[in-house]
Design a protein around this motif. Structure first.
Motif, PDB file in Angstrom:
ATOM      1  N   UNK A 142     -30.487 -35.540  65.995  1.00 23.09           N
ATOM      2  CA  UNK A 142     -31.453 -36.262  66.168  1.00 23.09           C
ATOM      3  C   UNK A 142     -32.836 -35.912  66.455  1.00 23.09           C
ATOM      4  N   UNK A 143     -32.998 -34.620  66.423  1.00 28.69           N
ATOM      5  CA  UNK A 143     -34.276 -34.200  66.417  1.00 28.69           C
ATOM      6  C   UNK A 143     -34.670 -33.697  64.924  1.00 28.69           C
ATOM      7  N   UNK A 144     -35.936 -34.133  64.643  1.00 33.29           N
ATOM      8  CA  UNK A 144     -36.266 -34.225  63.128  1.00 33.29           C
ATOM      9  C   UNK A 144     -36.414 -32.875  62.683  1.00 33.29           C
ATOM     10  N   UNK A 145     -37.040 -32.026  63.301  1.00 35.94           N
ATOM     11  CA  UNK A 145     -37.452 -30.542  63.020  1.00 35.94           C
ATOM     12  C   UNK A 145     -35.655 -29.798  62.701  1.00 35.94           C
ATOM     13  N   UNK A 146     -34.928 -30.054  63.593  1.00 32.39           N
ATOM     14  CA  UNK A 146     -33.632 -29.383  63.558  1.00 32.39           C
ATOM     15  C   UNK A 146     -33.015 -29.986  62.574  1.00 32.39           C
ATOM     16  N   UNK A 147     -32.903 -31.242  62.350  1.00 28.68           N
ATOM     17  CA  UNK A 147     -32.352 -31.968  60.986  1.00 28.68           C
ATOM     18  C   UNK A 147     -32.882 -31.443  59.673  1.00 28.68           C
ATOM     19  N   UNK A 148     -34.457 -31.576  59.699  1.00 27.59           N
ATOM     20  CA  UNK A 148     -34.933 -30.593  58.592  1.00 27.59           C
ATOM     21  C   UNK A 148     -34.447 -29.190  58.173  1.00 27.59           C
ATOM     22  N   UNK A 149     -34.420 -28.372  59.245  1.00 26.75           N
ATOM     23  CA  UNK A 149     -34.155 -26.938  59.091  1.00 26.75           C
ATOM     24  C   UNK A 149     -32.686 -26.952  58.480  1.00 26.75           C
ATOM     25  N   UNK A 150     -31.701 -27.685  59.441  1.00 27.65           N
ATOM     26  CA  UNK A 150     -30.471 -27.657  58.729  1.00 27.65           C
ATOM     27  C   UNK A 150     -29.899 -28.111  57.318  1.00 27.65           C
ATOM     28  N   UNK A 151     -30.591 -29.275  57.155  1.00 25.42           N
ATOM     29  CA  UNK A 151     -30.757 -29.843  55.675  1.00 25.42           C
ATOM     30  C   UNK A 151     -31.202 -29.026  54.675  1.00 25.42           C
ATOM     31  N   UNK A 152     -32.264 -28.367  54.892  1.00 26.28           N
ATOM     32  CA  UNK A 152     -32.930 -27.507  53.890  1.00 26.28           C
ATOM     33  C   UNK A 152     -32.330 -26.109  53.674  1.00 26.28           C
ATOM     34  N   UNK A 153     -31.539 -25.782  54.870  1.00 32.37           N
ATOM     35  CA  UNK A 153     -30.918 -24.432  54.592  1.00 32.37           C
ATOM     36  C   UNK A 153     -29.436 -24.772  53.767  1.00 32.37           C
ATOM     37  N   UNK A 154     -28.980 -25.977  54.446  1.00 37.47           N
ATOM     38  CA  UNK A 154     -27.810 -26.123  53.328  1.00 37.47           C
ATOM     39  C   UNK A 154     -28.065 -26.644  52.100  1.00 37.47           C
ATOM     40  N   UNK A 155     -29.061 -26.974  51.739  1.00 36.19           N
ATOM     41  CA  UNK A 155     -29.673 -27.352  50.171  1.00 36.19           C
ATOM     42  C   UNK A 155     -29.859 -26.031  49.821  1.00 36.19           C
ATOM     43  N   UNK A 156     -30.675 -25.135  50.233  1.00 36.03           N
ATOM     44  CA  UNK A 156     -30.971 -24.027  49.563  1.00 36.03           C
ATOM     45  C   UNK A 156     -29.575 -22.875  49.455  1.00 36.03           C
ATOM     46  N   UNK A 157     -28.797 -22.841  50.268  1.00 40.93           N
ATOM     47  CA  UNK A 157     -27.366 -22.165  50.011  1.00 40.93           C
ATOM     48  C   UNK A 157     -26.507 -22.733  48.979  1.00 40.93           C
ATOM     49  N   UNK A 158     -26.812 -23.742  48.552  1.00 41.95           N
ATOM     50  CA  UNK A 158     -25.899 -24.575  47.583  1.00 41.95           C
ATOM     51  C   UNK A 158     -26.722 -24.004  46.142  1.00 41.95           C
ATOM     52  N   UNK A 159     -28.102 -24.395  46.137  1.00 39.45           N
ATOM     53  CA  UNK A 159     -28.857 -23.885  44.930  1.00 39.45           C
ATOM     54  C   UNK A 159     -29.028 -22.469  44.651  1.00 39.45           C
TER      55      UNK A 159
END
Length: 113
Positions: free
Chosen positions: A56-73
């Motif tokens: 629910x925390x926007x910062x944590x959500x952003x970090x997790x999503x950004x890291x997930x996208x980077x690991x795929x890319x």
């Protein structure tokens, strides 16, 4: 439907893990090893991306999503030392955040009390 997707995800992670362990003993070809590495990082990235949607925390959500996208890319771009360091940080930071962040129940109790 969620349970089936979660079971398929766990089976895919388990099969990649089995493949990586078998690679130690059977010495698969470089091509098979590359497929195992790519699938491993894509599954980790997908897991982090989906876990990011649950926060629910926007910062944590952003970090997790950004890291997930980077690991795929990162599997599909040219490797160099700087990008590898970022990849290591993207693997470790969500695990550390999840480990040391307070639960939402504890966070609500602290704000109410």
């Amino acid at each position: 439907m969620k349970n089936l997707a979660f079971i398929i995800f766990k089976l895919a992670l388990f099969s990649v893990l089995i493949g990586k362990v078998l690679n130690w003993f059977l010495n698969f070809s470089d091509q098979v090893n590359q497929i195992l590495n790519t699938s491993m990082f894509c599954l980790l990235g997908l897991g982090y991306f989906i876990a990011g949607l649950a926060w629910t925390n926007k910062w944590l959500k952003g970090i997790f999503i950004a890291c997930g996208i980077y690991l795929i890319v990162m599997n599909f771009i040219e490797k160099n030392t700087f990008l590898t360091v970022i990849g290591i940080a993207c693997i470790l930071s969500p695990m550390l955040i999840a480990r040391f962040s307070p639960d939402e129940k504890e966070e609500n109790e602290l704000t109410e009390g």
